[in-house]
Design a protein around this motif. Structure first.
Motif, mmCIF file in Angstrom:
data_model
loop_
_atom_site.group_PDB
_atom_site.id
_atom_site.type_symbol
_atom_site.label_atom_id
_atom_site.label_comp_id
_atom_site.label_asym_id
_atom_site.label_seq_id
_atom_site.Cartn_x
_atom_site.Cartn_y
_atom_site.Cartn_z
ATOM 1 N N GLU A 42 0.832 -1.208 0.000
ATOM 2 C CA GLU A 42 0.000 0.000 0.000
ATOM 3 C C GLU A 42 0.862 1.252 0.000
ATOM 4 O O GLU A 42 0.533 2.241 -0.664
ATOM 5 C CB GLU A 42 -0.931 0.007 1.208
ATOM 6 N N ARG A 43 1.986 1.220 0.703
ATOM 7 C CA ARG A 43 2.872 2.392 0.764
ATOM 8 C C ARG A 43 3.386 2.761 -0.620
ATOM 9 O O ARG A 43 3.509 3.947 -0.954
ATOM 10 C CB ARG A 43 4.045 2.121 1.730
ATOM 11 N N ASN A 44 3.674 1.771 -1.446
ATOM 12 C CA ASN A 44 4.123 2.052 -2.809
ATOM 13 C C ASN A 44 3.014 2.720 -3.621
ATOM 14 O O ASN A 44 3.269 3.620 -4.414
ATOM 15 C CB ASN A 44 4.589 0.773 -3.498
ATOM 16 N N TRP A 45 1.782 2.292 -3.414
ATOM 17 C CA TRP A 45 0.644 2.909 -4.107
ATOM 18 C C TRP A 45 0.405 4.314 -3.580
ATOM 19 O O TRP A 45 -0.011 5.198 -4.319
ATOM 20 C CB TRP A 45 -0.602 2.040 -3.999
ATOM 21 N N GLN A 46 0.677 4.533 -2.292
ATOM 22 C CA GLN A 46 0.551 5.881 -1.738
ATOM 23 C C GLN A 46 1.568 6.826 -2.391
ATOM 24 O O GLN A 46 1.244 7.972 -2.689
ATOM 25 C CB GLN A 46 0.758 5.859 -0.223
ATOM 26 N N ARG A 47 2.782 6.338 -2.621
ATOM 27 C CA ARG A 47 3.793 7.159 -3.297
ATOM 28 C C ARG A 47 3.354 7.475 -4.722
ATOM 29 O O ARG A 47 3.498 8.604 -5.194
ATOM 30 C CB ARG A 47 5.141 6.436 -3.310
ATOM 31 N N ALA A 48 2.827 6.464 -5.414
ATOM 32 C CA ALA A 48 2.332 6.681 -6.776
ATOM 33 C C ALA A 48 1.174 7.672 -6.760
ATOM 34 O O ALA A 48 1.055 8.517 -7.651
ATOM 35 C CB ALA A 48 1.909 5.354 -7.404
ATOM 36 N N MET A 49 0.325 7.579 -5.740
ATOM 37 C CA MET A 49 -0.809 8.484 -5.606
ATOM 38 C C MET A 49 -0.320 9.918 -5.425
ATOM 39 O O MET A 49 -0.846 10.850 -6.056
ATOM 40 C CB MET A 49 -1.681 8.070 -4.415
ATOM 41 N N THR A 50 0.687 10.115 -4.593
ATOM 42 C CA THR A 50 1.229 11.452 -4.359
ATOM 43 C C THR A 50 1.750 12.055 -5.653
ATOM 44 O O THR A 50 1.438 13.204 -5.991
ATOM 45 C CB THR A 50 2.358 11.397 -3.306
ATOM 46 N N GLU A 51 2.529 11.282 -6.395
ATOM 47 C CA GLU A 51 3.076 11.776 -7.652
ATOM 48 C C GLU A 51 1.967 12.029 -8.678
ATOM 49 O O GLU A 51 1.966 13.042 -9.375
ATOM 50 C CB GLU A 51 4.083 10.765 -8.211
ATOM 51 N N SER A 52 1.019 11.135 -8.758
ATOM 52 C CA SER A 52 -0.069 11.261 -9.728
ATOM 53 C C SER A 52 -0.990 12.427 -9.406
ATOM 54 O O SER A 52 -1.466 13.107 -10.315
ATOM 55 C CB SER A 52 -0.884 9.969 -9.784
ATOM 56 N N ARG A 53 -1.254 12.652 -8.116
ATOM 57 C CA ARG A 53 -2.119 13.767 -7.736
ATOM 58 C C ARG A 53 -1.511 15.088 -8.162
ATOM 59 O O ARG A 53 -2.220 15.983 -8.623
ATOM 60 C CB ARG A 53 -2.353 13.770 -6.224
ATOM 61 N N THR A 54 -0.190 15.200 -8.038
ATOM 62 C CA THR A 54 0.494 16.416 -8.474
ATOM 63 C C THR A 54 0.293 16.622 -9.971
ATOM 64 O O THR A 54 -0.054 17.718 -10.418
ATOM 65 C CB THR A 54 1.999 16.338 -8.144
ATOM 66 N N GLN A 55 0.498 15.558 -10.738
ATOM 67 C CA GLN A 55 0.317 15.638 -12.195
ATOM 68 C C GLN A 55 -1.140 15.942 -12.542
ATOM 69 O O GLN A 55 -1.425 16.774 -13.407
ATOM 70 C CB GLN A 55 0.735 14.333 -12.859
ATOM 71 N N TYR A 56 -2.067 15.278 -11.877
ATOM 72 C CA TYR A 56 -3.492 15.452 -12.148
ATOM 73 C C TYR A 56 -3.931 16.891 -11.852
ATOM 74 O O TYR A 56 -4.588 17.527 -12.670
ATOM 75 C CB TYR A 56 -4.310 14.464 -11.315
ATOM 76 N N GLU A 57 -3.549 17.380 -10.675
ATOM 77 C CA GLU A 57 -3.943 18.736 -10.286
ATOM 78 C C GLU A 57 -3.311 19.773 -11.206
ATOM 79 O O GLU A 57 -3.951 20.764 -11.549
ATOM 80 C CB GLU A 57 -3.584 18.977 -8.823
ATOM 81 N N HIS A 58 -2.090 19.537 -11.617
ATOM 82 C CA HIS A 58 -1.422 20.456 -12.548
ATOM 83 C C HIS A 58 -2.159 20.476 -13.888
ATOM 84 O O HIS A 58 -2.387 21.542 -14.459
ATOM 85 C CB HIS A 58 0.033 20.032 -12.738
ATOM 86 N N SER A 59 -2.567 19.312 -14.372
ATOM 87 C CA SER A 59 -3.286 19.255 -15.649
ATOM 88 C C SER A 59 -4.660 19.917 -15.535
ATOM 89 O O SER A 59 -5.125 20.554 -16.474
ATOM 90 C CB SER A 59 -3.430 17.818 -16.144
ATOM 91 N N GLN A 60 -5.297 19.805 -14.384
ATOM 92 C CA GLN A 60 -6.600 20.432 -14.179
ATOM 93 C C GLN A 60 -6.475 21.951 -14.142
ATOM 94 O O GLN A 60 -7.332 22.651 -14.655
ATOM 95 C CB GLN A 60 -7.240 19.929 -12.879
ATOM 96 N N GLU A 61 -5.408 22.448 -13.555
ATOM 97 C CA GLU A 61 -5.188 23.897 -13.505
ATOM 98 C C GLU A 61 -5.003 24.454 -14.905
ATOM 99 O O GLU A 61 -5.510 25.515 -15.223
ATOM 100 C CB GLU A 61 -3.965 24.214 -12.656
#
Length: 70
Positions: A42-61
């Protein structure tokens, strides 16, 4: 001596990014669900989530479709 953190696999980031886009943003428990569905810690998926959220939020902006930041 410093410990080096392993890079987040691109495949995991791509899976998480697709989940974020489908859900319309972050939802609590996503990392745990992905760990169950796809395997891995789960910790590895949490790291992927952190990186992906940054990319996702940047694309939404840049699309101008941010709904209530935060």
């Amino acid at each position: 001596m410093t410990m080096k953190r392993a890079a987040v696999p691109e495949r995991a980031v791509a899976i998480v990014l697709a989940e974020l886009q489908q859900a319309g943003g972050y939802r609590r428990g996503m990392a745990a669900r992905l760990a169950c569905e796809h395997g891995g810690a789960e910790r590895n998926w949490q790291r992927a989530m952190t990186e992906s959220r940054t990319q996702y939020e940047h694309s939404q902006e840049h699309d101008g479709t941010v709904e209530g930041a935060g």
